[in-house]
Design an enzyme around this catalytic site. Structure first.
Site, PDB file in Angstrom:
ATOM      1  N   CYS A   1     -15.893 -22.617  18.347  1.00  0.00           N
ATOM      2  CA  CYS A   1     -15.018 -22.575  17.186  1.00  0.00           C
ATOM      3  C   CYS A   1     -14.172 -23.835  17.133  1.00  0.00           C
ATOM      4  CB  CYS A   1     -14.119 -21.343  17.285  1.00  0.00           C
ATOM      5  SG  CYS A   1     -12.971 -21.202  15.917  1.00  0.00           S
TER       6      CYS A   1
ATOM      7  N   ASP B   1      -3.458   7.376  -4.027  1.00  0.00           N
ATOM      8  CA  ASP B   1      -4.665   8.096  -4.420  1.00  0.00           C
ATOM      9  C   ASP B   1      -5.133   8.984  -3.275  1.00  0.00           C
ATOM     10  OD1 ASP B   1      -5.008   5.382  -3.358  1.00  0.00           O
ATOM     11  OD2 ASP B   1      -7.130   5.879  -3.309  1.00  0.00           O
TER      12      ASP B   1
ATOM     13  N   GLY C   1     -11.462   4.262  -0.020  1.00  0.00           N
ATOM     14  CA  GLY C   1     -12.254   5.245   0.716  1.00  0.00           C
ATOM     15  C   GLY C   1     -13.492   4.681   1.372  1.00  0.00           C
TER      16      GLY C   1
ATOM     17  N   CYS D   1     -11.376 -24.053  15.193  1.00  0.00           N
ATOM     18  CA  CYS D   1     -10.094 -23.744  14.562  1.00  0.00           C
ATOM     19  C   CYS D   1      -8.948 -24.324  15.383  1.00  0.00           C
ATOM     20  CB  CYS D   1      -9.932 -22.237  14.365  1.00  0.00           C
ATOM     21  SG  CYS D   1      -9.244 -21.366  15.785  1.00  0.00           S
TER      22      CYS D   1
ATOM     23  N   CYS E   1      -8.437 -22.820  18.841  1.00  0.00           N
ATOM     24  CA  CYS E   1      -9.490 -22.973  19.853  1.00  0.00           C
ATOM     25  C   CYS E   1      -9.757 -24.423  20.237  1.00  0.00           C
ATOM     26  CB  CYS E   1     -10.808 -22.387  19.334  1.00  0.00           C
ATOM     27  SG  CYS E   1     -10.770 -20.614  19.096  1.00  0.00           S
TER      28      CYS E   1
ATOM     29  N   ASP F   1       0.874  -1.169   0.000  1.00  0.00           N
ATOM     30  CA  ASP F   1       0.000   0.000   0.000  1.00  0.00           C
ATOM     31  C   ASP F   1       0.917   1.227   0.000  1.00  0.00           C
ATOM     32  OD1 ASP F   1      -2.156   1.615   0.089  1.00  0.00           O
ATOM     33  OD2 ASP F   1      -2.864   1.007   2.072  1.00  0.00           O
TER      34      ASP F   1
HETATM   35 ZN   LIG Z   1     -11.005 -20.381  16.842  1.00  0.00          ZN
END
Ligand SMILES: [Zn+2]
Length: 564
Positions: A272, A122, A189, A274, A277, A87
């Site tokens: 969760c 920009d 923006g 994942c 977790c 960026d």
């Molecule tokens: Zn998780």
């Protein structure tokens, strides 16, 4: 180079090739701050990231980082050998006001440190700016884009669409950037809209840009980093997202889910599965030392984000993205507001509807409804009908034809010439169906299943049935009949002579050779490939929407089945 591999409305699965490898889109580029790494790039990769984004403005302002980036390249600086976008400081100008950098110098700097995708500096137009101010700032952004193009070298250049909260300016900006030699188009923006959950306005502005953006280039939604928003953003035709939210939320003790955000401190259980977790409990998580807890929260936030992106891509493959967005609206009502904001654009969006999807739709929406109602006017509706939960009265003869097959698995078994005619008329129009079936009709069915396979007329094999979708594919003999019975441009894709030569040999048709297209055709429709003088050369399946070709799409247009 950006290759589109699959579509569902405006959404697409693409492959963006960069000097350091390819990105399968839609995907998220996690932001890494070279001055503070919450997670090491290798850990971010383990969470599912294939690309990163970092800030060239921060690097350029820091003497040591600047020197190392110029000497060894930005990949070595960050410790990442895959696709890396930079960026340019635009967002810093939004947060801090004026920044000290020259627009052209920062493009050259990104090129010189070996960024794969560099971004034009920009002007970040705030949503509350009036049209005059937004227009003046847009002119400055456009001038900077024009000046940046000759500087890009081997780097892919991201030229941002600004225009504030004014759809007409967004559309004009999109048309302008589509004409310059850029490689990607961020929508800029819009972070304040996302932070304030103003998703309806966000959707309207993205759609305004999509009306004019060349569809052959990827669209990046700057600052979109919450998993609850990915499905909607993909539905609007965005391909890439970036965000530091995973780290910022983690630093603040917050967990992201595809249905919202929760504070770890307020949770009794972790809903969760994942990797961060699943082997711990909420209490154990809370008891971790602060730094380790932040790391694990950041991992969770990224793992959840990439799981959601896999879900989004799979939904695109199945044609169920709208259904996924509806599910997300249950957790985040503002997503539903965005869907409602699309209703007035149903007429335009209908052009992007595929003729059918791999799986049956279960959520009703304006573009699909318009498409189905339009197609149903092609068939006789005086026979027995059933009540489809989304589309209302549908002839029984079409009960097993996508997208009209009702939920459940009730299949019609008997095949009659009337049913064949109804399906052919739904697909190709009444006159084409009359012509296709004018003669001695022979229905060839499978001895085991009783399903229709082929339709022969006067001994000619004109149609084959795809049992999975209850739809016909056109054979060469059938294409000849439609060609003779229906005037141009019906069912036709008109190609340049250079392409026709190849199509005659059974090879595919590409967008850049398409001169004209029946505007009533839709992606996945059967179509005739003809020359400028309306000579039929091949028959196949249209793989893009005609609206896309008009906007300058490239790549495959017709998958040719048979030469004629
Ligand atoms: Zn998780």
């Amino acid at each position: 180079m950006f290759e589109i591999r699959q579509r569902d409305g405006l959404a697409r699965i693409g492959r963006l090739t960069t000097p350091h490898g390819a990105l399968e889109t839609p995907t998220l580029l996690p932001v890494v701050n070279p001055r503070k790494l919450t997670l090491a790039p290798a850990e971010i990769r383990d969470c599912g990231a294939t690309g990163l984004i970092t800030n060239s403005y921060i690097i350029s302002r820091h003497a040591e980082l600047r020197e190392r980036a110029l000497a060894d390249g930005v990949h070595a600086l960050v410790g990442w050998d895959g696709p890396l976008m930079t960026d340019s400081g635009t967002f810093q100008s939004h947060v801090y006001g004026d920044i000290e950098v020259e627009p052209q110098a920062i493009v050259e700097f990104q090129r010189d440190i070996g960024s794969d995708i560099g971004t034009v500096l920009d002007v970040f137009t705030e949503p509350e700016f009036d049209a005059d101010r937004a227009e003046a700032e847009l002119a400055e952004t456009q001038a900077r884009i024009t000046a940046a193009v000759p500087l890009k070298g081997e780097m892919l250049l991201a030229a941002t669409v600004q225009g504030g909260s004014h759809p007409a300016l967004r559309e004009r900006a999109a048309a302008q950037v589509s004409t310059v030699d850029a490689d990607m188009h961020p929508i800029g923006g819009v972070v304040p809209l996302m932070e304030q959950y103003r998703y309806a306005e966000l959707a309207t502005l993205v759609l305004a840009a999509k009306r004019a953006l060349v569809p052959a280039r990827p669209v990046h939604l700057f600052g979109c980093g919450h998993p609850s928003l990915f499905a909607l953003a993909a539905l609007l035709g965005c391909d890439l997202f970036d965000s530091a939210s995973y780290a910022k939320f983690a630093a603040d003790g917050r967990m992201m889910f595809n249905w919202g955000t929760r504070r770890l401190a307020e949770m009794e259980e972790l809903p969760c599965g994942c990797a961060a977790c699943s082997t711990t409990s909420a209490d154990e998580f809370k008891a971790l030392p602060a730094e380790e807890r932040e790391r694990q929260l950041a991992r969770h936030n990224l793992l959840v984000s990439f799981a959601e992106l896999r879900r989004v891509r799979e939904a695109i493959r199945e044609g169920l993205l709208w259904e996924l967005v509806v599910a997300r609206a249950a957790g985040r009502p503002e997503v539903g507001d965005a869907l409602a904001a699309l209703e007035p654009h149903g007429d335009w969006l209908e052009q992007w509807e595929p003729a059918f999807r791999p799986r049956q739709p279960t959520a009703i929406r304006e573009p699909l409804l318009r498409f189905v109602r339009g197609r149903l006017t092609r068939t006789a509706t005086d026979g027995p009908a059933f009540e489809h939960p989304l589309f209302g009265a549908v002839p029984e003869t079409l009960a097993d034809t996508a997208p009209l097959r009702p939920p459940g698995n009730v299949r019609q078994r008997s095949w009659t010439p009337e049913r064949v005619h109804a399906i052919a008329a739904f697909q190709f129009g009444g006159a084409a169906a009359d012509a296709l079936l004018g003669g001695k009709v022979e229905l060839v069915t499978s001895r085991n299943t009783g399903r229709l396979r082929n339709v022969l007329v006067d001994g000619e094999h004109r149609l084959s049935l795809s049992a999975r979708y209850g739809r016909f594919t056109l054979r060469a003999a059938g294409a000849c009949v439609i060609h003779a019975a229906c005037a141009a441009p019906q069912q036709r894709v008109v190609v340049h002579a250079d392409s026709a030569e190849f199509n005659r040999q059974g090879r595919n048709t590409f967008c850049k050779f398409v001169l004209e297209c029946d505007p009533d055709l839709r992606c996945q429709d059967e179509c005739l490939v003809v020359t400028e003088s309306d000579e039929l050369v091949a028959v196949g399946k249209l793989k893009v929407a005609p609206a896309e070709i008009i906007l300058g799409q490239q790549g495959l247009a017709v998958k040719v089945r048979e030469a004629v």
